[in-house]
Design a protein around this motif. Sequence first.
Motif, PDB file in Angstrom:
ATOM      1  N   LEU A   1      36.870  43.648  43.560  1.00 18.22           N
ATOM      2  CA  LEU A   1      35.918  44.648  44.039  1.00 18.22           C
ATOM      3  C   LEU A   1      35.312  45.413  42.872  1.00 18.22           C
ATOM      4  CD1 LEU A   1      34.641  46.299  46.436  1.00 18.22           C
ATOM      5  CD2 LEU A   1      36.374  48.007  45.871  1.00 18.22           C
ATOM      6  N   GLU A   2      36.147  45.809  41.932  1.00 21.42           N
ATOM      7  CA  GLU A   2      35.662  46.640  40.834  1.00 21.42           C
ATOM      8  C   GLU A   2      34.592  45.915  40.025  1.00 21.42           C
ATOM      9  OE1 GLU A   2      38.064  50.108  38.793  1.00 21.42           O
ATOM     10  OE2 GLU A   2      38.782  48.140  38.190  1.00 21.42           O
ATOM     11  N   ARG A   3      34.773  44.624  39.811  1.00 20.08           N
ATOM     12  CA  ARG A   3      33.762  43.854  39.091  1.00 20.08           C
ATOM     13  C   ARG A   3      32.467  43.782  39.875  1.00 20.08           C
ATOM     14  NH1 ARG A   3      38.114  39.198  37.177  1.00 20.08           N
ATOM     15  NH2 ARG A   3      39.045  40.443  35.497  1.00 20.08           N
ATOM     16  N   ALA A   4      32.577  43.665  41.197  1.00 20.89           N
ATOM     17  CA  ALA A   4      31.376  43.651  42.041  1.00 20.89           C
ATOM     18  C   ALA A   4      30.664  44.999  41.970  1.00 20.89           C
ATOM     19  CB  ALA A   4      31.751  43.314  43.476  1.00 20.89           C
ATOM     20  N   LEU A   5      31.430  46.089  42.020  1.00 19.14           N
ATOM     21  CA  LEU A   5      30.844  47.425  41.925  1.00 19.14           C
ATOM     22  C   LEU A   5      30.138  47.620  40.587  1.00 19.14           C
ATOM     23  CD1 LEU A   5      33.787  49.586  43.354  1.00 19.14           C
ATOM     24  CD2 LEU A   5      31.620  49.096  44.510  1.00 19.14           C
ATOM     25  N   ARG A   6      30.762  47.141  39.518  1.00 21.55           N
ATOM     26  CA  ARG A   6      30.226  47.363  38.176  1.00 21.55           C
ATOM     27  C   ARG A   6      29.030  46.464  37.875  1.00 21.55           C
ATOM     28  NH1 ARG A   6      33.291  50.513  34.897  1.00 21.55           N
ATOM     29  NH2 ARG A   6      33.034  49.281  32.988  1.00 21.55           N
ATOM     30  N   ARG A   7      28.874  45.402  38.655  1.00 21.69           N
ATOM     31  CA  ARG A   7      27.642  44.618  38.553  1.00 21.69           C
ATOM     32  C   ARG A   7      26.459  45.401  39.124  1.00 21.69           C
ATOM     33  NH1 ARG A   7      31.136  40.140  39.757  1.00 21.69           N
ATOM     34  NH2 ARG A   7      30.703  40.264  42.007  1.00 21.69           N
TER      35      ARG A   7
ATOM     36  N   SER B   1      27.402  49.959  36.206  1.00 23.44           N
ATOM     37  CA  SER B   1      28.476  49.781  35.211  1.00 23.44           C
ATOM     38  C   SER B   1      29.288  51.044  34.969  1.00 23.44           C
ATOM     39  CB  SER B   1      27.888  49.293  33.884  1.00 23.44           C
ATOM     40  OG  SER B   1      26.974  50.260  33.369  1.00 23.44           O
ATOM     41  N   SER B   2      28.853  52.177  35.532  1.00 21.98           N
ATOM     42  CA  SER B   2      29.613  53.416  35.352  1.00 21.98           C
ATOM     43  C   SER B   2      30.688  53.597  36.410  1.00 21.98           C
ATOM     44  CB  SER B   2      28.661  54.625  35.399  1.00 21.98           C
ATOM     45  OG  SER B   2      28.242  54.894  36.740  1.00 21.98           O
ATOM     46  N   VAL B   3      30.691  52.747  37.441  1.00 27.67           N
ATOM     47  CA  VAL B   3      31.568  52.940  38.594  1.00 27.67           C
ATOM     48  C   VAL B   3      32.914  52.260  38.402  1.00 27.67           C
ATOM     49  CG1 VAL B   3      31.865  52.399  41.057  1.00 27.67           C
ATOM     50  CG2 VAL B   3      29.665  53.245  40.212  1.00 27.67           C
TER      51      VAL B   3
END
Length: 288
Positions: free
Chosen positions: A71-77, A80-82
Motif C-alpha cells: 500500500l505504501e508504495r502505491a500511496l507514494r506513487r 512521494s511525501s505520504v
Amino acid sequence: MAYVRKNAGMLTGAEKRRFVKALLEVKRRGEYDELVRMHIAYFSSDGEHGLRAAHMAPSFLPWHRRFLLELERALRRVDSSVTVPYWDWTRDRTTTSVPWTADLLGGNGRRSDHQVMTGPFAYREGNWALKVGVTDEKFLTRDLGRPRSPIDLPTKSDLEWALKDPAYDMAPWDSTVTRGFRNKLEGWGTGGGPSSWRNHNRVHRWVGGAMLGGASVNDPVFWLHHAFVDLQWYRWQRRHHGARYLPAAPPGRDDEQHGRIVARHQKLPPWDVTPDELEDVSRIYRYG
C-alpha cells in the motif's frame, strides 16, 4: 534515505489531507481493491489444509509488513511525501479520538446499520464504495467498542505481556501457542469470548463492522492498526538483541506443520521475499 511513519495523533492538517487524498486515488485506480482481494485470499486458519502465510502462523508479522509496503508504495506513487501513519490504540482509546476524526478516517457507524456517515470514506461522499468483500454491503461499517456487548482496547500492559517474551514463536506455530511473542501479539487466546482476543485481534473486534474477517482491509484503519503492530515487532527486536524469526528451518516431514508454515529462509507468498529479508527494514522506513 529511510522515510518516517508517524503517529496519527501527531500528523499536521496538511499531512492528513495528503494521506487521505492519496488513499482515495489508490482506491480510484483499482489498486486498493486488489489489496483487499489479496488479504481475503490469504485469510486461512489452523484447520485449513495447505500453507498458512498471513495468519495463525509465524509469518503473520513479516507477511503484514510486506503487505503494508504494498500500500505504501502505491500511496507514494501518487504523492512521494505520504507514508502510512500508525494508530497507538494504547493512548488514543475513545470513539472520538484519533483516528476517528472527520479530517482523517471519519467516525463510528450509525446505530441502525453501522454505516459510517462522516469523513472522506463515508459511502455518501461517493469515493469509497466496497467492491470486494464477504458480504454484499457497499458502504463502510464500524461498531466502535461494541456498545451492545462492550469490549475495551488493549492496554500498554497487554502489549508489554507480549513484548517481554524473548522467544519469537514456538511449536506448533499456530493459534494454540501460549508462549512466544508472535501469537501474544497476534492475539489468539484460549477459551471463548472477549478474554480470548488479545492485542491485534482485540482491536479488530473493537472496531467491528468491516474490520471483522478477511475483508478487513476495506476499512482504512486496517493500515494504521497494522503499522502499530509492525512497530511492536521493531520494538521487540530492539529489546531482545539478536532474537530472530522462528522457525529457522522448516518442520520435518513427520511434523503436522510440515509444508504449512514459512521458515526463515523460505519465500513468503505471494512475494519473492523471505522473512529473513524482512527482519530489517531500516533502509526503507523508520518510526517517528
